[in-house]
Design a protein around this motif. Structure first.
Motif, PDB file in Angstrom:
ATOM      1  N   ALA A  30      22.916  13.921 -18.731  1.00  0.00           N
ATOM      2  CA  ALA A  30      21.907  14.979 -18.674  1.00  0.00           C
ATOM      3  C   ALA A  30      20.503  14.402 -18.757  1.00  0.00           C
ATOM      4  O   ALA A  30      19.607  14.789 -17.992  1.00  0.00           O
ATOM      5  N   LYS A  31      20.287  13.459 -19.658  1.00  0.00           N
ATOM      6  CA  LYS A  31      18.953  12.874 -19.818  1.00  0.00           C
ATOM      7  C   LYS A  31      18.601  11.994 -18.615  1.00  0.00           C
ATOM      8  O   LYS A  31      17.441  11.963 -18.172  1.00  0.00           O
ATOM      9  N   ALA A  32      19.583  11.294 -18.067  1.00  0.00           N
ATOM     10  CA  ALA A  32      19.334  10.474 -16.882  1.00  0.00           C
ATOM     11  C   ALA A  32      18.916  11.335 -15.702  1.00  0.00           C
ATOM     12  O   ALA A  32      18.003  10.988 -14.942  1.00  0.00           O
ATOM     13  N   ASN A  33      19.572  12.478 -15.514  1.00  0.00           N
ATOM     14  CA  ASN A  33      19.223  13.346 -14.393  1.00  0.00           C
ATOM     15  C   ASN A  33      17.880  14.030 -14.600  1.00  0.00           C
ATOM     16  O   ASN A  33      17.132  14.247 -13.642  1.00  0.00           O
ATOM     17  N   GLU A  34      17.557  14.351 -15.843  1.00  0.00           N
ATOM     18  CA  GLU A  34      16.233  14.890 -16.129  1.00  0.00           C
ATOM     19  C   GLU A  34      15.173  13.828 -15.822  1.00  0.00           C
ATOM     20  O   GLU A  34      14.122  14.118 -15.243  1.00  0.00           O
ATOM     21  N   GLY A  35      15.469  12.580 -16.204  1.00  0.00           N
ATOM     22  CA  GLY A  35      14.553  11.491 -15.893  1.00  0.00           C
ATOM     23  C   GLY A  35      14.389  11.280 -14.402  1.00  0.00           C
ATOM     24  O   GLY A  35      13.297  10.959 -13.923  1.00  0.00           O
ATOM     25  N   LEU A  36      15.475  11.474 -13.630  1.00  0.00           N
ATOM     26  CA  LEU A  36      15.394  11.333 -12.175  1.00  0.00           C
ATOM     27  C   LEU A  36      14.443  12.366 -11.590  1.00  0.00           C
ATOM     28  O   LEU A  36      13.704  12.079 -10.645  1.00  0.00           O
ATOM     29  N   ASP A  37      14.453  13.573 -12.140  1.00  0.00           N
ATOM     30  CA  ASP A  37      13.526  14.598 -11.659  1.00  0.00           C
ATOM     31  C   ASP A  37      12.076  14.159 -11.862  1.00  0.00           C
ATOM     32  O   ASP A  37      11.208  14.426 -11.021  1.00  0.00           O
ATOM     33  N   VAL A  38      11.814  13.479 -12.976  1.00  0.00           N
ATOM     34  CA  VAL A  38      10.448  12.987 -13.226  1.00  0.00           C
ATOM     35  C   VAL A  38      10.124  11.819 -12.297  1.00  0.00           C
ATOM     36  O   VAL A  38       9.019  11.730 -11.755  1.00  0.00           O
ATOM     37  N   LEU A  39      11.107  10.929 -12.077  1.00  0.00           N
ATOM     38  CA  LEU A  39      10.893   9.831 -11.142  1.00  0.00           C
ATOM     39  C   LEU A  39      10.631  10.368  -9.745  1.00  0.00           C
ATOM     40  O   LEU A  39       9.799   9.813  -8.998  1.00  0.00           O
ATOM     41  N   ALA A  40      11.307  11.437  -9.357  1.00  0.00           N
ATOM     42  CA  ALA A  40      11.079  12.050  -8.047  1.00  0.00           C
ATOM     43  C   ALA A  40       9.613  12.450  -7.887  1.00  0.00           C
ATOM     44  O   ALA A  40       9.028  12.313  -6.809  1.00  0.00           O
ATOM     45  N   HIS A  41       9.034  12.946  -8.966  1.00  0.00           N
ATOM     46  CA  HIS A  41       7.599  13.282  -8.936  1.00  0.00           C
ATOM     47  C   HIS A  41       6.769  12.043  -8.612  1.00  0.00           C
ATOM     48  O   HIS A  41       5.854  12.081  -7.770  1.00  0.00           O
ATOM     49  N   HIS A  42       7.071  10.924  -9.242  1.00  0.00           N
ATOM     50  CA  HIS A  42       6.334   9.683  -8.997  1.00  0.00           C
ATOM     51  C   HIS A  42       6.558   9.175  -7.571  1.00  0.00           C
ATOM     52  O   HIS A  42       5.725   8.431  -7.038  1.00  0.00           O
ATOM     53  N   LEU A  43       7.669   9.570  -6.962  1.00  0.00           N
ATOM     54  CA  LEU A  43       7.969   9.158  -5.584  1.00  0.00           C
ATOM     55  C   LEU A  43       7.440  10.161  -4.557  1.00  0.00           C
ATOM     56  O   LEU A  43       7.726  10.039  -3.368  1.00  0.00           O
ATOM     57  N   GLY A  44       6.689  11.131  -5.040  1.00  0.00           N
ATOM     58  CA  GLY A  44       6.099  12.110  -4.127  1.00  0.00           C
ATOM     59  C   GLY A  44       6.996  13.271  -3.789  1.00  0.00           C
ATOM     60  O   GLY A  44       6.744  14.003  -2.815  1.00  0.00           O
ATOM     61  N   HIS A  45       8.048  13.472  -4.577  1.00  0.00           N
ATOM     62  CA  HIS A  45       8.974  14.575  -4.318  1.00  0.00           C
ATOM     63  C   HIS A  45       9.173  15.366  -5.606  1.00  0.00           C
ATOM     64  O   HIS A  45      10.307  15.554  -6.084  1.00  0.00           O
ATOM     65  N   GLY A  46       8.061  15.819  -6.173  1.00  0.00           N
ATOM     66  CA  GLY A  46       8.090  16.575  -7.407  1.00  0.00           C
ATOM     67  C   GLY A  46       8.543  18.004  -7.210  1.00  0.00           C
ATOM     68  O   GLY A  46       8.982  18.395  -6.116  1.00  0.00           O
ATOM     69  N   PRO A  47       8.447  18.831  -8.252  1.00  0.00           N
ATOM     70  CA  PRO A  47       8.973  20.203  -8.177  1.00  0.00           C
ATOM     71  C   PRO A  47       8.387  21.030  -7.032  1.00  0.00           C
ATOM     72  O   PRO A  47       9.127  21.760  -6.355  1.00  0.00           O
ATOM     73  N   GLN A  48       7.077  20.918  -6.805  1.00  0.00           N
ATOM     74  CA  GLN A  48       6.474  21.724  -5.741  1.00  0.00           C
ATOM     75  C   GLN A  48       7.016  21.322  -4.369  1.00  0.00           C
ATOM     76  O   GLN A  48       7.404  22.165  -3.563  1.00  0.00           O
ATOM     77  N   ARG A  49       7.061  20.010  -4.105  1.00  0.00           N
ATOM     78  CA  ARG A  49       7.583  19.519  -2.840  1.00  0.00           C
ATOM     79  C   ARG A  49       9.065  19.875  -2.687  1.00  0.00           C
ATOM     80  O   ARG A  49       9.524  20.252  -1.594  1.00  0.00           O
ATOM     81  N   SER A  50       9.791  19.786  -3.779  1.00  0.00           N
ATOM     82  CA  SER A  50      11.215  20.116  -3.747  1.00  0.00           C
ATOM     83  C   SER A  50      11.422  21.587  -3.368  1.00  0.00           C
ATOM     84  O   SER A  50      12.295  21.922  -2.553  1.00  0.00           O
ATOM     85  N   ARG A  51      10.599  22.461  -3.945  1.00  0.00           N
ATOM     86  CA  ARG A  51      10.730  23.881  -3.624  1.00  0.00           C
ATOM     87  C   ARG A  51      10.312  24.172  -2.182  1.00  0.00           C
ATOM     88  O   ARG A  51      10.934  24.983  -1.490  1.00  0.00           O
ATOM     89  N   GLU A  52       9.248  23.513  -1.729  1.00  0.00           N
ATOM     90  CA  GLU A  52       8.764  23.748  -0.356  1.00  0.00           C
ATOM     91  C   GLU A  52       9.795  23.352   0.687  1.00  0.00           C
ATOM     92  O   GLU A  52       9.948  24.018   1.722  1.00  0.00           O
ATOM     93  N   THR A  53      10.492  22.263   0.442  1.00  0.00           N
ATOM     94  CA  THR A  53      11.451  21.733   1.422  1.00  0.00           C
ATOM     95  C   THR A  53      12.892  22.136   1.126  1.00  0.00           C
ATOM     96  O   THR A  53      13.788  21.857   1.931  1.00  0.00           O
ATOM     97  N   ASN A  54      13.117  22.759  -0.045  1.00  0.00           N
ATOM     98  CA  ASN A  54      14.466  23.115  -0.488  1.00  0.00           C
ATOM     99  C   ASN A  54      15.378  21.889  -0.509  1.00  0.00           C
ATOM    100  O   ASN A  54      16.540  21.942  -0.114  1.00  0.00           O
TER     101      ASN A  54
END
Length: 306
Positions: A30-54
């Motif tokens: 669970a913590k690793a996957n939560e961390g991946l979501d934060v890493l995604a932000h650093h890779l330019g695929h944060g929550p807003q981008r994720s929602r826009e592109t589904n």
């Protein structure tokens, strides 16, 4: 590791701990996957981008080493980065440390793909991510490598019928519940691991004759896990688990766990784990008695793996 970015700072809650008195394996996932979501932000695929592109970044495979058990109240820090890329697969490394001591608690390697959030169908990584991947590339440390598991190609996807024909043990069965699912209705990866963890008392009672509830001084601990996710169960699906013993060493044993959809008989996930018997008073691993070793070796199943 100079390019590691901070992903998570948290602590071990009592409700995250099991009857062994330490944080249960599912919460590392669970913590690793939560961390991946934060890493995604650093890779330019944060929550807003994720929602826009589904779309979202999702591990298709995990390798986890548990270096030191973590008990209730321990502070935790998670950092991570990208160790490489294989086509459309990102190799992600995360390192969980005890915040007070700085010692490594666990290391997590994941094969990560971009998927459609609604269908889980793989998508190509956007070219816009290339520069960020380069910026957050890290070297995989020696202590982050596999130690007791073969990380070669996984087994071909088995079927439930094959598992039963091989004599694997029936260790868990149940229905996927809403609370175990993501907002898209898929069972979260935390609960893949959680269901395997829930199966262990049944596994030990059938293969070793152990009843953990009868001896509060003896338990067990996983040292290493490899989890290969093969499909994505949804709320209401019926799952079943078959387990078998792959290897017996001086102190450790290696289990294989195969999870199936009951309706289709197809594999949902395959995993294997290196485990030890744990003295819960001394908090250390103990050797396998000769009589137990003889019994365990009689339970070995040929041809199983992750």
């Amino acid at each position: 590791m100079t390019n590691m970015v901070p992903l998570l700072r948290s602590s071990v809650q009592t409700w995250e701990c099991d009857d062994m008195g330490h944080m249960n394996v599912q919460f590392y996932v669970a913590k690793a996957n939560e961390g991946l979501d934060v890493l995604a932000h650093h890779l330019g695929h944060g929550p807003q981008r994720s929602r826009e592109t589904n779309t979202l970044l999702l591990p298709g495979e995990h390798h986890i080493r548990f270096h030191r058990e973590q008990r209730p109240g321990a502070g935790l820090t998670l950092e991570g980065g990208v160790t490489g890329r294989d086509g459309e697969v990102l190799k992600v490394y995360e390192e969980l440390t005890n915040s007070a001591s700085g010692t490594v608690a666990a290391t997590i390697n994941a094969d990560v793909v971009l998927v459609d959030a609604g269908t889980r169908a793989p998508q190509p990584l956007p070219a816009s991510m290339d520069a960020a991947i380069a910026t957050h590339t890290v070297d995989l440390p020696k202590h982050g490598e596999a130690r007791g598991l073969d990380m070669g190609p996984p087994v071909n996807a088995p079927t439930l019928g094959q598992a039963d024909d091989m004599g694997m043990v029936y260790t868990w069965q149940g229905v996927v519940k809403p609370k175990q699912c993501t907002s898209q209705g898929f069972m979260s990866q935390q609960h893949f691991m959680g269901l395997v963890s829930d199966s262990i008392p049944n596994l030990l009672s059938q293969t070793r004759g152990d009843d953990r509830s009868a001896d509060p001084n003896i338990g067990g601990a996983a040292l290493e896990y490899r989890f290969v996710y093969r499909s994505w169960p949804k709320n209401g699906d019926i799952l079943t688990l078959r387990s078998g013993l792959k290897h017996v060493g001086p102190k450790t044993y290696t289990w294989a766990h195969w999870m199936f959809d009951v309706e289709t008989g197809k594999a949902v996930a395959t995993a294997e784990a290196v485990a030890v018997t744990l003295d819960l008073v001394a908090r250390k691993a103990i050797g396998i008695p000769d009589a137990m070793r003889t019994h365990l070796e009689s339970q070995l199943v040929e041809g199983i793996g992750a």
